[in-house]
Write a protein that holds these residues in place. Structure first.
Motif, PDB file in Angstrom:
ATOM      1  N   GLY A 116      33.851  55.713  64.039  1.00  0.00           N
ATOM      2  CA  GLY A 116      35.071  56.219  63.096  1.00  0.00           C
ATOM      3  C   GLY A 116      36.145  55.010  63.242  1.00  0.00           C
ATOM      4  N   THR A 117      36.397  54.533  64.511  1.00  0.00           N
ATOM      5  CA  THR A 117      37.208  53.600  64.618  1.00  0.00           C
ATOM      6  C   THR A 117      36.835  52.215  64.163  1.00  0.00           C
ATOM      7  N   GLN A 118      35.567  52.161  64.335  1.00  0.00           N
ATOM      8  CA  GLN A 118      34.868  50.508  63.641  1.00  0.00           C
ATOM      9  C   GLN A 118      35.258  50.467  62.091  1.00  0.00           C
ATOM     10  N   THR A 119      35.093  51.647  61.482  1.00  0.00           N
ATOM     11  CA  THR A 119      35.177  51.720  60.141  1.00  0.00           C
ATOM     12  C   THR A 119      36.628  51.629  59.590  1.00  0.00           C
ATOM     13  N   GLN A 120      37.556  52.276  60.635  1.00  0.00           N
ATOM     14  CA  GLN A 120      38.841  51.840  60.256  1.00  0.00           C
ATOM     15  C   GLN A 120      39.390  50.394  60.382  1.00  0.00           C
ATOM     16  N   VAL A 121      39.032  49.866  61.726  1.00  0.00           N
ATOM     17  CA  VAL A 121      39.368  48.420  61.798  1.00  0.00           C
ATOM     18  C   VAL A 121      38.739  47.472  60.843  1.00  0.00           C
ATOM     19  N   TRP A 122      37.571  47.875  60.229  1.00  0.00           N
ATOM     20  CA  TRP A 122      36.852  47.333  59.428  1.00  0.00           C
ATOM     21  C   TRP A 122      37.773  47.289  57.965  1.00  0.00           C
TER      22      TRP A 122
END
Length: 761
Positions: A184-190
């Motif tokens: 979830g954090t990875q997709t937000q950073v992306w």
């Protein structure tokens, strides 16, 4: 708009090429962060097979092709400010897919056609933003060619910066993002980085719009010149050459990955290095000052191909070891791709045709990867695409002769060797098998001929093909059956002088059966009575009603079944089910559990459809392969397993693995769910005749309460297992690198590593 263009032109004079470089670098990094992220999101539905990676690679290359086609059409608009406006709208529309996630439109994957589900889900979940940002490299280079800068006539060096971003993005995911952040954090950073990229893109467009100069044409020396019109036939011939030079390395990338997964090792951390080597060649060949000269790459290429061929035809004769095999095949991919991509770079057109060049290059990439990922598994029973593409690479090697004169008198020796190859192959087909060393020696002679005549056109490829034919004909006839599916190649192999039949899935043993045994077959290998799994099934037999088994293999544990008990097997691979049920190959199921249920599909999905409290024993046996399904080790998975146990039921985790220490992972997830745990590291005693057919193994038991494990806790072979307090895995967090570190550099040796390869012919 006019004011924005003037401001952009002023900023362009001050900033130079830095904004263009930063834009292509960031876009490439984002592109190659998406693939492992998407594969991780899809894993809970499809398992951890290397085909998930390979089919994902085809999807991404197809989306890349769409992005390049869009950039090519957009670049045909003469006014850059209109291009900027259209692209800004496309970026806005694609942002509606953010943050990235897996769409549920297609429901759960069909285990008989998983590739179709994966392609469709990618198309609606990931493809729109991916395609838009993949257009960045050709589009920004097109703008750079019109920027009026002194080096605007040669924007191709920006492609090297793009591939450097790709390489860093690909390496950053397993080393930085996956171990320390949730999905979830990875997709937000992306998503945030996507917005930053959009600003940079529009800024580069406005900088160019202030100049909007016609892209100059490159002469042979790299300077501006007038481009003579190329005849139509020559133009199409050149396009076909671009297509071939890009298709063969792309197909070879997938072919090498599949070969490594099938015949060397299939750990997920080994799938990325071939792609990194492939990307690295683009960085080199499109640099203004290549680190490796193209002439040097061409000189190395025939020898690299011969080295790969030597390992393939010498299977069973040459044993380079894990690192030697991996290093050789990845190096071969690098050298061949470097040579062919160097030819591609040398043939790149003037800047006015830049987007067309990238479009055709991308189309070649899609065709090559689609051949190896989608077509080859359907038409080939083995990984034959790898040898075929090596032959194709030699056909593309710059030759001194013309096609019409390829078979000249100096090729008579090679033709003679080819005739010998056909004769020996015919004898093999007729049952008159010569010694394997004879076939290997003749194959080596063919490889030597290919090197001697490496500047010819047809002769090296023909000699290489003859070597592969000889290598195949010379293999011992111990593979009695084999099938290839989405999840890999499964073979039935006769070993120990025909006394033992093994199910080999790649390099991993999935069960064995004695061929000289009559009546009820005896469970062997990891399922032997003296091994931990056998101990559990024998100890709990009187009190068991219903057993669940995740991972069918040959069905060894079915022969622990007692009257009145029911077994349910959960298996994701239809090929494994077909071979285990074939009574001509294995008889565990037909003899001991002929009417028991086999549920096809991923265990996370199929187990969730079973009633709560169903199983007295739940054997989770999906981790002895090198490609572990990480989604079966998460807290969500552990919650599912425990919920399907009866009150006194036991979960049996078989976690033997050559490359990864999974005990801390199971301990953390089990402790997080409040389970009681025991472990046993069983080392086969080579001096104990009773253990002759057993394999060393590592097994963990989990239960709702300590009372369910009491009979094992009193056994000194079993010891308590406690969590080390580390972070438990979940569906949006895992750390594969950490398990590798524990295994190879920490305190957890893998003493069963030698046994694990018993399934290899």
């Amino acid at each position: 708009m006019q004011t924005a263009q003037m401001a952009g032109a002023l900023f362009a004079r001050r900033a130079g090429a830095a904004p263009f470089i930063a834009t292509v670098f960031l876009s490439a990094g984002l592109v190659f962060l998406v693939q492992p992220m998407f594969a991780k999101m899809a894993t809970p539905l499809l398992g951890g097979a290397p085909s998930v990676w390979n089919v994902s690679l085809v999807c991404f290359q197809a989306a890349l092709l769409a992005g390049y086609a869009y950039a090519h059409l957009l670049a045909r608009i003469s006014r850059v400010d209109i291009q900027v406006g259209i692209h800004a709208l496309a970026l806005l529309l694609a942002s509606l897919c953010l943050p990235l996630s897996i769409s549920g439109l297609f429901g759960m994957p069909d285990p008989t056609h998983p590739a179709l589900w994966l392609i469709g889900t990618f198309a609606i979940s990931i493809a729109p933003p991916f395609a838009v940002i993949s257009a960045t490299a050709p589009l920004v280079q097109s703008w750079y060619a019109k920027s009026g800068r002194p080096d605007a006539s040669n924007p191709y060096h920006l492609y090297a910066a793009s591939n450097a971003g790709s390489l860093i993005g690909l390496a950053a995911y397993p080393l930085l993002l996956e171990p320390f952040t949730r999905v979830g954090t990875q997709t937000q950073v992306w998503a945030v980085a996507y917005l930053v990229l959009a600003v940079l893109l529009i800024g580069c467009g406005l900088m160019t719009a202030g100049n909007n100069k016609q892209a100059p044409v490159l002469s042979a020396g790299g300077h501006s010149a007038a481009a003579p019109a190329m005849p139509r036939a020559d133009a199409w011939r050149e396009r076909l050459v671009w297509l071939a030079l890009s298709a063969v390395p792309s197909g070879l990338l997938v072919g090498v990955t599949t070969h490594i997964s099938t015949d060397v090792a299939s750990a997920p951390f080994l799938w990325a290095p071939p792609l990194m080597a492939y990307i690295g060649t683009f960085i080199i060949v499109f640099s203004n000052r290549p680190a490796i000269r193209h002439a040097s790459a061409l000189q190395m290429m025939p020898f690299a191909v011969a080295a790969a061929a030597l390992l393939i035809i010498g299977n069973g004769i040459i044993a380079p070891g894990l690192l030697g095999g991996l290093g050789t095949h990845i190096l071969v991919l690098f050298v061949v791709a470097l040579a062919l991509h160097g030819e591609l770079s040398a043939r790149r057109p003037d800047a006015a045709r830049l987007t067309e060049f990238y479009l055709i290059m991308s189309l070649g990439g899609v065709l090559g990867s689609a051949f190896s990922s989608l077509l080859a598994p359907v038409i080939f029973a083995g990984v034959y695409e790898y040898p075929l593409l090596l032959c194709a690479a030699l056909l593309l090697y710059p030759a001194k002769d013309r096609w019409q004169s390829a078979w000249s008198s100096d090729g008579l020796m090679v033709m003679a060797v080819g005739a010998i190859a056909l004769v020996l192959t015919g004898l093999s087909a007729a049952g008159l098998q010569a010694a394997p060393g004879i076939y290997f020696l003749c194959g080596v002679l063919c490889l030597a001929a290919a090197l001697v005549f490496r500047t010819r056109r047809m002769i090296p490829a023909a000699a290489l093909a003859a070597a592969f034919i000889l290598g195949s004909a010379g293999q011992p006839e111990n593979v009695v059956a084999g099938e290839r599916g989405f999840f890999g190649i499964v073979r039935a192999v006769d070993a120990n002088d025909g006394k033992l039949r093994v199910m080999a899935h790649g390099t991993t043993n999935h069960g064995s059966q004695r061929l000289d045994e009559t009546g009820t077959p005896t469970p062997l290998t990891y399922y032997h009575a003296s091994a931990p799994i056998g101990q559990v099934f024998r100890a709990l037999a009187p009190a068991v009603n219903h057993v669940g088994v995740v991972g069918l293999g040959v069905g060894s544990v079915a022969c622990y079944r007692q009257p009145g008990q029911t077994y349910t097997f959960f298996e994701i691979d239809p090929v494994v089910v077909h071979m285990a049920e074939d009574t001509e190959l294995f008889t565990f199921l037909s003899t001991c559990a002929p009417d028991e249920r086999i549920v096809l599909g991923d265990a996370r999905i199929t187990l969730s459809e079973e009633p709560a409290g169903s199983f007295d024993i739940l054997l989770v046996d999906a981790f002895s392969s090198d490609a572990i399904p990480a989604h079966l080790l998460t807290r969500e998975a552990m919650t599912l397993y425990l919920s399907r146990l009866s009150e006194d039921g036991v979960v049996v985790f078989h976690i033997s693995n050559r490359h990864m220490n999974l005990a801390p992972v199971v301990a953390r997830t089990g402790a997080a769910e409040g389970a009681s745990m025991l472990e046993q590291l069983f080392i086969r005693d080579p001096d104990d005749a009773a253990q002759a057919d057993a394999n060393s193994s590592y097994v963990v038991l989990l239960a709702h309460n300590p009372e369910a494990l009491a009979r094992f806790a009193a056994d000194p072979r079993w010891t308590g297992l406690q969590s080390d307090g580390g972070r438990p895995w979940s569906d949006d967090y895992s750390n594969i690198v950490g398990t590798l570190f524990d295994t190879h550099f920490g305190k957890y040796p893998m003493p069963w590593a030698g046994d694990a390869k018993k399934g290899k012919p």
